[in-house]
Scaffold this motif. Sequence first.
Motif, PDB file in Angstrom:
ATOM      1  N   ALA A 103       7.877  -7.851 -11.504  1.00  0.00           N
ATOM      2  CA  ALA A 103       8.005  -7.160 -12.786  1.00  0.00           C
ATOM      3  C   ALA A 103       7.911  -5.647 -12.614  1.00  0.00           C
ATOM      4  N   ASP A 104       7.086  -5.199 -11.643  1.00  0.00           N
ATOM      5  CA  ASP A 104       6.962  -3.752 -11.432  1.00  0.00           C
ATOM      6  C   ASP A 104       8.123  -3.183 -10.619  1.00  0.00           C
ATOM      7  N   GLY A 105       9.047  -4.046 -10.208  1.00  0.00           N
ATOM      8  CA  GLY A 105      10.216  -3.563  -9.491  1.00  0.00           C
ATOM      9  C   GLY A 105       9.955  -3.235  -8.036  1.00  0.00           C
ATOM     10  N   LEU A 106       8.729  -3.542  -7.560  1.00  0.00           N
ATOM     11  CA  LEU A 106       8.404  -3.111  -6.197  1.00  0.00           C
ATOM     12  C   LEU A 106       8.928  -4.046  -5.122  1.00  0.00           C
ATOM     13  N   PHE A 107       8.853  -5.366  -5.362  1.00  0.00           N
ATOM     14  CA  PHE A 107       9.138  -6.292  -4.272  1.00  0.00           C
ATOM     15  C   PHE A 107      10.179  -7.335  -4.648  1.00  0.00           C
ATOM     16  N   SER A 108      10.952  -7.738  -3.650  1.00  0.00           N
ATOM     17  CA  SER A 108      11.690  -8.994  -3.711  1.00  0.00           C
ATOM     18  C   SER A 108      11.810  -9.474  -2.273  1.00  0.00           C
ATOM     19  N   THR A 130       0.342 -11.719  10.735  1.00  0.00           N
ATOM     20  CA  THR A 130      -0.408 -12.888  10.300  1.00  0.00           C
ATOM     21  C   THR A 130      -0.401 -12.830   8.785  1.00  0.00           C
ATOM     22  N   ALA A 131      -0.852 -13.905   8.177  1.00  0.00           N
ATOM     23  CA  ALA A 131      -0.875 -13.916   6.708  1.00  0.00           C
ATOM     24  C   ALA A 131      -1.701 -12.745   6.198  1.00  0.00           C
ATOM     25  N   GLU A 132      -2.835 -12.458   6.886  1.00  0.00           N
ATOM     26  CA  GLU A 132      -3.726 -11.396   6.420  1.00  0.00           C
ATOM     27  C   GLU A 132      -3.075 -10.028   6.600  1.00  0.00           C
ATOM     28  N   SER A 133      -2.555  -9.772   7.807  1.00  0.00           N
ATOM     29  CA  SER A 133      -1.973  -8.443   8.037  1.00  0.00           C
ATOM     30  C   SER A 133      -0.754  -8.217   7.150  1.00  0.00           C
ATOM     31  N   PHE A 134      -0.023  -9.296   6.888  1.00  0.00           N
ATOM     32  CA  PHE A 134       1.163  -9.150   6.041  1.00  0.00           C
ATOM     33  C   PHE A 134       0.746  -8.862   4.594  1.00  0.00           C
ATOM     34  N   ALA A 135      -0.302  -9.561   4.126  1.00  0.00           N
ATOM     35  CA  ALA A 135      -0.774  -9.307   2.769  1.00  0.00           C
ATOM     36  C   ALA A 135      -1.255  -7.870   2.647  1.00  0.00           C
ATOM     37  N   LYS A 136      -1.953  -7.384   3.695  1.00  0.00           N
ATOM     38  CA  LYS A 136      -2.439  -6.007   3.674  1.00  0.00           C
ATOM     39  C   LYS A 136      -1.267  -5.027   3.676  1.00  0.00           C
ATOM     40  N   LEU A 137      -0.249  -5.375   4.462  1.00  0.00           N
ATOM     41  CA  LEU A 137       0.944  -4.524   4.519  1.00  0.00           C
ATOM     42  C   LEU A 137       1.563  -4.380   3.126  1.00  0.00           C
ATOM     43  N   LEU A 138       1.671  -5.515   2.434  1.00  0.00           N
ATOM     44  CA  LEU A 138       2.240  -5.457   1.091  1.00  0.00           C
ATOM     45  C   LEU A 138       1.358  -4.624   0.168  1.00  0.00           C
ATOM     46  N   ASP A 198      -0.576  -2.130   1.053  1.00  0.00           N
ATOM     47  CA  ASP A 198      -0.385  -0.728   1.421  1.00  0.00           C
ATOM     48  C   ASP A 198       0.915  -0.179   0.834  1.00  0.00           C
ATOM     49  N   LEU A 199       1.981  -0.988   0.950  1.00  0.00           N
ATOM     50  CA  LEU A 199       3.272  -0.527   0.418  1.00  0.00           C
ATOM     51  C   LEU A 199       3.189  -0.329  -1.093  1.00  0.00           C
ATOM     52  N   ALA A 200       2.551  -1.292  -1.748  1.00  0.00           N
ATOM     53  CA  ALA A 200       2.453  -1.212  -3.201  1.00  0.00           C
ATOM     54  C   ALA A 200       1.647   0.007  -3.621  1.00  0.00           C
ATOM     55  N   ALA A 201       0.620   0.323  -2.836  1.00  0.00           N
ATOM     56  CA  ALA A 201      -0.240   1.444  -3.189  1.00  0.00           C
ATOM     57  C   ALA A 201       0.314   2.771  -2.705  1.00  0.00           C
ATOM     58  N   GLY A 202       1.415   2.714  -1.960  1.00  0.00           N
ATOM     59  CA  GLY A 202       2.022   3.944  -1.470  1.00  0.00           C
ATOM     60  C   GLY A 202       1.295   4.532  -0.265  1.00  0.00           C
ATOM     61  N   ARG A 203       0.424   3.719   0.363  1.00  0.00           N
ATOM     62  CA  ARG A 203      -0.243   4.207   1.564  1.00  0.00           C
ATOM     63  C   ARG A 203       0.721   4.156   2.733  1.00  0.00           C
ATOM     64  N   PRO A 204       0.541   5.028   3.734  1.00  0.00           N
ATOM     65  CA  PRO A 204       1.421   4.966   4.907  1.00  0.00           C
ATOM     66  C   PRO A 204       1.204   3.658   5.664  1.00  0.00           C
ATOM     67  N   ALA A 213       3.100   6.237  13.518  1.00  0.00           N
ATOM     68  CA  ALA A 213       2.707   5.915  12.147  1.00  0.00           C
ATOM     69  C   ALA A 213       3.600   6.644  11.160  1.00  0.00           C
ATOM     70  N   GLN A 214       4.762   6.041  10.903  1.00  0.00           N
ATOM     71  CA  GLN A 214       5.681   6.686   9.953  1.00  0.00           C
ATOM     72  C   GLN A 214       5.471   6.095   8.577  1.00  0.00           C
ATOM     73  N   PRO A 215       5.721   6.863   7.553  1.00  0.00           N
ATOM     74  CA  PRO A 215       5.662   6.265   6.224  1.00  0.00           C
ATOM     75  C   PRO A 215       6.848   5.302   6.037  1.00  0.00           C
ATOM     76  N   ALA A 216       6.587   4.304   5.255  1.00  0.00           N
ATOM     77  CA  ALA A 216       7.680   3.345   5.021  1.00  0.00           C
ATOM     78  C   ALA A 216       8.772   3.989   4.172  1.00  0.00           C
ATOM     79  N   HIS A 217       9.996   3.647   4.495  1.00  0.00           N
ATOM     80  CA  HIS A 217      11.110   4.174   3.701  1.00  0.00           C
ATOM     81  C   HIS A 217      11.303   3.291   2.499  1.00  0.00           C
ATOM     82  N   PRO A 218      11.402   3.846   1.378  1.00  0.00           N
ATOM     83  CA  PRO A 218      11.898   3.015   0.291  1.00  0.00           C
ATOM     84  C   PRO A 218      13.419   2.854   0.398  1.00  0.00           C
ATOM     85  N   GLY A 219      14.012   3.592   1.324  1.00  0.00           N
ATOM     86  CA  GLY A 219      15.445   3.407   1.527  1.00  0.00           C
ATOM     87  C   GLY A 219      16.294   4.281   0.655  1.00  0.00           C
ATOM     88  N   LYS A 220      15.776   5.338   0.127  1.00  0.00           N
ATOM     89  CA  LYS A 220      16.579   6.206  -0.749  1.00  0.00           C
ATOM     90  C   LYS A 220      17.091   7.410   0.038  1.00  0.00           C
TER      91      LYS A 220
END
Lengths: 222, 685
Positions: free
Chosen positions: A126-131, A158-166, A168-174, A215-222
């Motif tokens: 709903a927030d448009g962040l993930f698919s 792993t499930a944990e690191s992947f959840a944390k990754l998501l 971080d991305l959602a929060a805009g952390r590098p 440690a690069q910031p994730a690209h939103p791809g824009k």
Amino acid sequence: MSARRLAEQQPDSFEFTPENKAWLDRQIAKYPPGRQASAVIPALWQAQKQHDYWLPQKAIEKVADLLGMPYIRVLEVATFYTMFNLEPVGKFFVQVCGTTPCMLRGSDAIIEVCQKRIGEQRHVTADGLFSWLEVECLGACCNAPMVQINDDYYEDLTAESFAKLLDDLAAGRPTHVGPQNGRNRSEPLGGLTALTEFYGADGKSGPLSDPAAAAQPAHPGK
Amino acid sequence: MAKIIVDGIEVDVPAEYTLLQAAETAGKEIPRFCFHERLSVAGNCRMCLVEVKGGPPKPTASCAMSVKDLRPGPNGEPPEMFTNSPMVKKAREGVMEFLLINHPLDCPICDQGGECDLQDQALAFGRDRSRYTENKNAVENKYIGPLVKTEMTRCIQCTRCVRFTAEICGTSDMGNIGRGEDSEITTYLQSAMRSELQGNVTDLCPVGALLPRPQNFRARPWEYTKTPGVDVSDALGANIRIDTRGREVIRILPRINDAVNEEWISDKARQSVDGLKLQRLDRPYLRENGRLRPASWSEAFGAIAAKVQATSPDKTGFIGGDLSSVEDLFAAKALADKLGVKNIDARQDGAKLDPKNGRASYLFNASVEGIDAADALLIIGSNPRWESPVLNARIRRRWRAGDFHIAVIGEPHDLTYPYEHLGAGPDALAKVARGEGFGEVLAKAERPLILVGAGALAREDGAAIAALAAKLAVKGDWNGYSVLHTAASRVGALDIGFVPGEGGLTAAAMAKAGALDLLFLVGADEINVEPGAFVVYVGTHGDRGAHRADVILPGAAYTEKSGLYVNTEGRVQLTDRAGFPPGDAREDWAVFRALSAVLGKTLPFDSLAQLRALLNKAVPHMAQIDEIEKADAGALTKLPAGALSGAAFVSPITDFYLTNPIARASKVMAECSALAKGALKQAAE
């Protein structure tokens, strides 16, 4: 996979930006006159990049008009290649590899996280962040399981690191692109065991072992 | 030439032949789905697998491998192929099993049943049972136009329709979207196909995925009575097969004739069949107090006889129609001659063509097959895509073969191939005739084709334009002066001299108010007869002619009579009777014969055979069925030159789907026409 269709909600128009148009003209010029259709994949790819990583109908028609192709021919290409998204994707478009090596190394757990966190495949939150989308082998089997988020690979999940990754991305952390378990690319987890003299003194490979660069910031791809 | 041994039979074939062609040369049949002689090779159905020695040690798709690709044996023996070895049998069974995995078992409710390639080949080459127990794939049906109904679950992705629309039609309407098991054949976002030849995809489809929509659930293939006929919807004279069930014509299919239509027919030829039973005139009518009332033949004849007796021959006229057979017009002309009438004309559109200028002045002299040999093309005042779609497809094929310059003078329509647009009117032609611009291309060409359409001939300066065009066309033995007529009856009418006699009026002059007191319309519906004259209409449909008529005599449509038609290249073709005219209607020649007796001017024939004997005596080449009597090109140099006007050429056909009374009566054609005009919203689902 099931039959892919164009999205129901479509923008009214599509126009290449002047930079992208100039870039496309250079691609078209690579081919002999009358063979512009060869540039259809780069053209669609650039259109997708420009349009939030998905291809609207008008972009397909625009590309067809630019290259002098019948619309159906471009639609054939756009529907054949699954890397062309025909429906809107999230700001972070997660492609989970589910092919054998990743599956053996636990991609099911990754998919479960996706289902819990994001929902069904091909649905934008709903927030448009993930698919997310399950895809076939992305060629990083030695770092299985892995996902591709926009242009970057995140590996050794792993499930944990992947959840944390998501998170971080959602929060805009590098985020750290590449292996998430401290591995350097596809080198052994505990450091190099062979050819050590050619590489850095820390037991990791040399030129790219600089943590600041990694440690690069994730690209939103824009 | 290369030698190859097919199942032990040594044959000598051109090296570029495919294995499939080589096998056919040796008399061995190879099953196939995707391969079609007139389309490019796709090689995706795998049904034509054969075993080869001298090639890869696995079954080989014979449609895609040529004889020259095979290596000879160790001692130079010719390569060998087998079409009935155990490997081939197993390969075919395997392919067939895979094809049937996702094919529904709905043959009993499928219209293709009985003429289905998949059904026939499954019987001949498949296994006797299925080992597949999973769910079958299902595919959404697609809307692809009013003429073709889809049942896409039946599709086996042979892509014949995709290649046909891309290569032959030139509209690239269809495509194969998705991939793998999700492949789907469709048009772009389910829009209607835009080609005038789209109906042919139903013939090409080897299964029941694409079926003719108007014939949906009408009859089984074995129920039809099949009659060879000739199409009259344009002047090409495409060879057709008329399929009737009982008295009703259900469908029309092409007959293969490489010299004329190959194996295609236009949508108008195929799907105006429902017009054959709508708006039909099935009894004579008389106009009384401004209203038409049903009458008997004798009443109708009595009214005509009274009018004929009261009218002088100078004030009587005959106008021939576009769909009339040679016999009909011959009988009408014989009656006119008996009455002493000079006002006869079959050129409703006013084309400035006259048999006195020689037969070469009004034929497609290059012949339809000659298009393949031509090396430059100038189209003058014609839109061949609408005037004869199948001929246009032939031009397109010639263009695809390469090295073919095409230029157009007239309206710039989308002809499905690129061309140089030289101008709109005679000025551009005069420039070419002076050797400027495209004139240089024509001068260099050895076999230039000058296609002259009705848009250039049916106008005041038509004769001058014909003379100018003819000068460009003749080189040595090659006569490229080619008139593309729009009416099926036109060449036949000109051959028998259905034109005004000495001092006679032309069709346009006859239609003027006050010109005549009595006018016979022999199926003439394309001309507007002004008020005044007493009009007798002999024809089939309640169309323009019948609305204007004072007496209507019902005639027979082209499927209801045996008749001769001479196509635009001068080929005499015979069509057979597939059914009887409705109600009291009679064949037109018989109507004129009966009327002549009432008028006391009995015509000298009592049967069609006697009529034909007279016709053959008057015009000997009418006896040479399926032949072209070559016209003398020398006559072209004597065409009278004249002044040119500045007006642009305009093709007489403004709506491809509604050019004749049968098509105008057809609901299917009306739907196509509305769709073509964009009036109908393209249905999405």
